[in-house]
Design an enzyme around this catalytic site. Structure first.
Site, PDB file in Angstrom:
ATOM      1  N   ARG A 141       1.008  -1.518  -0.024  1.00  0.00           N
ATOM      2  CA  ARG A 141      -0.236   0.004  -0.236  1.00  0.00           C
ATOM      3  C   ARG A 141       1.153   1.280   0.328  1.00  0.00           C
ATOM      4  NH1 ARG A 141      -1.999  -4.045   2.855  1.00  0.00           N
ATOM      5  NH2 ARG A 141      -4.344  -4.552   2.579  1.00  0.00           N
ATOM      6  N   HIS A 166      -0.779  -2.738  -4.305  1.00  0.00           N
ATOM      7  CA  HIS A 166      -0.593  -3.613  -5.540  1.00  0.00           C
ATOM      8  C   HIS A 166      -0.304  -2.495  -7.167  1.00  0.00           C
ATOM      9  CE1 HIS A 166       0.146  -6.243  -2.121  1.00  0.00           C
ATOM     10  NE2 HIS A 166      -1.431  -7.436  -2.593  1.00  0.00           N
ATOM     11  N   HIS A 240       3.104 -12.872  -5.742  1.00  0.00           N
ATOM     12  CA  HIS A 240       2.106 -12.858  -4.931  1.00  0.00           C
ATOM     13  C   HIS A 240       1.413 -14.019  -4.939  1.00  0.00           C
ATOM     14  CE1 HIS A 240      -1.255 -11.820  -2.123  1.00  0.00           C
ATOM     15  NE2 HIS A 240      -0.893 -10.897  -2.336  1.00  0.00           N
ATOM     16  N   ASP A 312      -1.371 -10.265   8.339  1.00  0.00           N
ATOM     17  CA  ASP A 312      -1.336  -9.939   7.291  1.00  0.00           C
ATOM     18  C   ASP A 312      -0.217  -8.158   7.487  1.00  0.00           C
ATOM     19  OD1 ASP A 312      -1.535  -8.262   4.033  1.00  0.00           O
ATOM     20  OD2 ASP A 312      -3.798  -7.744   4.610  1.00  0.00           O
ATOM     21  N   GLU A 387       5.378 -12.491   0.630  1.00  0.00           N
ATOM     22  CA  GLU A 387       5.561 -11.696  -0.533  1.00  0.00           C
ATOM     23  C   GLU A 387       6.942 -11.430  -0.023  1.00  0.00           C
ATOM     24  OE1 GLU A 387       1.640  -9.480  -1.262  1.00  0.00           O
ATOM     25  OE2 GLU A 387       1.563 -10.820   0.230  1.00  0.00           O
TER      26      GLU A 387
HETATM   27  C1  GLA Z   1      -1.485  -8.569   0.263  1.00  0.00           C
HETATM   28  C2  GLA Z   1      -1.930  -7.350   0.931  1.00  0.00           C
HETATM   29  C3  GLA Z   1      -3.834  -7.751   1.773  1.00  0.00           C
HETATM   30  C4  GLA Z   1      -4.404  -7.967   0.485  1.00  0.00           C
HETATM   31  C5  GLA Z   1      -3.364  -9.607  -0.068  1.00  0.00           C
HETATM   32  C6  GLA Z   1      -4.224  -9.675  -1.436  1.00  0.00           C
HETATM   33  O1  GLA Z   1      -0.764  -9.252   1.090  1.00  0.00           O
HETATM   34  O2  GLA Z   1      -1.523  -6.375   2.172  1.00  0.00           O
HETATM   35  O3  GLA Z   1      -4.009  -7.082   2.622  1.00  0.00           O
HETATM   36  O4  GLA Z   1      -4.732  -7.394  -0.195  1.00  0.00           O
HETATM   37  O5  GLA Z   1      -2.320  -8.712  -1.103  1.00  0.00           O
HETATM   38  O6  GLA Z   1      -5.664  -9.428  -1.180  1.00  0.00           O
END
Ligand code: GLA
Length: 421
Positions: A141, A166, A240, A312, A387
């Site tokens: 983000r 993304h 991803h 996350d 990631e």
């Molecule tokens: C990344 C983001 C998550 C989500 C995934 C896809 O991991 O950090 O919040 O958006 O991608 O769903």
């Protein structure tokens, strides 16, 4: 106990109670000829002879292609099959997607261990949670979709509440890449290229990106990224793939044991933007310095887990180097970042990278509305993503390693996914 861990983080070479962390020069992990711009001929390995040895592919490495439908704009999509040793990887030119990745388990049972869709329409749909995709120009983000570079403000389109996620609504995961086979007898390899024009999704500079996937005989998938620009810009590329080492469609990853070589992580606000703090993992559900089942603490009433609806977050990897981009001078080191083990199948995934950060996403937003390659419905935590990346929102965080790229510089990044059983 300090409340903050300074960057760059230095650490003992070994993590307590585990084998020594591996670290080796980047060049040693890449077969000759895989580096973009090298003199090695991009020999098209089109050997698709039958497998030898009971489903095991002990013959030459092969890189083969077949048509795979069309993108929504009518552009033909190809599916490439990279086969070597016991590993088979299927890559789409749409989004550079890793659609399937097949490897044996401890009993020799070959299964696909990544989530995906059976056709291009799934990947092109807005409901696609970036299954297996290449992510650009900016992984994760950017707060408010805006940043300042050299005194200019840039506003990107928003696609995740108040933020840009993304790379924006039409990120690199929704483009058709140009594929060139670059493998040889020992390595199955595919080079994907994409030219993103100046202003694409609001980002400055024409960005030329090359990603090389290569599969060697040791069941290693290497992802090598290169990019260059004609104007100052920011870049953060990643991959991803959603893993389920028990096999795609086999249920949740709660029993998978995860180890992340990180003493710290970057806590977020309620929109998943880092607060800027580099916080110690010690004493939190984010401490994966010893192998821990993912489900063990995912229901702990922790504010950060509530914000993410699970894991996350970005982990600040312990590195021997400072994680800063060295560009094309070859000094970036691959260092082991994480290990994921599924006790049931016996499969282990080891992730090594030149990047300073790792986003561990526990598939929180999978909600039972998508049908995968094997025909079953994906529910929450049926797969997880690891990631490798620079930190989220770095363009707005002066304390984080820089994601700026300038004309004349070469962005380089490498991640190796190694499967063992
Ligand atoms: C990344 C983001 C998550 C989500 C995934 C896809 O991991 O950090 O919040 O958006 O991608 O769903």
């Amino acid at each position: 106990m300090p409340g903050r861990v300074p960057l760059p983080s230095s650490h003992p070479a070994a993590m307590a109670g585990r084998r020594r962390r591996r670290s080796w020069p980047l060049v040693a992990a890449l077969s000759t000829g895989l580096l973009v711009g090298s003199a090695a001929a991009p020999a098209a390995a089109t050997d698709d002879r039958p497998d030898r040895g009971g489903g095991h592919h002990r013959g030459q490495a092969s890189t083969t292609v077949e048509p795979f439908g069309t993108a929504p704009d009518g552009t033909p999509v190809e599916r490439w099959t990279l086969r070597n040793g016991d590993m088979t990887v299927r890559v789409l030119t749409y989004g550079g997607v890793i659609q399937t990745l097949e490897v044996p388990d401890a009993h020799g049972q070959v299964e696909n261990v990544v989530l995906g869709f059976p056709d291009v329409a799934g990947y092109a749909s807005d409901a696609d949670p970036y299954f297996g995709s290449l992510i650009g120009r900016y992984g994760n983000r950017i707060a408010g979709g805006e940043f300042e570079l050299d005194g200019e403000r840039y506003q990107l389109p928003l696609n995740d509440g108040p933020n840009t996620l993304h790379g924006g609504p039409e990120g690199f995961d929704d483009r058709v890449w140009t594929a060139t086979p670059v493998g040889d007898r020992r390595t199955a390899a595919l080079q994907l290229q994409l030219v993103s024009p100046d202003g694409d999704q609001g980002f400055p500079g024409t960005l030329t990106t090359t990603v090389t996937y290569s599969v060697d005989r040791q069941e290693r998938l290497t992802v090598h990224y290169e990019a260059s620009t004609d104007a100052p810009t920011v870049v953060n590329l990643t991959q991803h793939t959603y893993w389920n080492l028990g096999g795609e469609g086999s249920g949740t990853i709660y029993d998978h044991e995860l180890e992340i070589d990180a003493d710290a992580y970057t806590p977020v606000d309620e929109t998943l933007i880092p607060t800027g703090e580099i916080a110690p993992v010690e004493g939190t559900p984010f401490d994966f310095r010893d192998p821990t089942a993912i489900g063990a603490r995912i229901r702990v009433a922790d504010q950060q887990l509530l914000y993410g609806q699970g894991y996350d977050h970005n982990w600040v990897l312990n590195r021997d180097d400072d994680g800063a981009r060295e560009g094309s001078d070859g000094e970036d080191e691959l260092e082991e970042a994480a290990e994921l083990h599924d006790p049931e199948s016996g499969r282990t995934l080891t992730v090594s990278t030149t990047e300073p950060g790792l986003q561990f996403y526990s598939g929180n937003f999978l909600d039972g509305t998508l049908v995968g390659t094997g025909g079953s419905v994906y529910r929450q935590s049926d797969g997880l993503a690891l990631e490798t990346q620079h930190f989220p929102d770095s363009p707005n965080q002066p304390g984080f390693p820089s994601t700026e790229l300038r004309p004349g510089e070469v962005y380089e990044s490498t991640t190796v996914f190694e499967l063992d059983n």
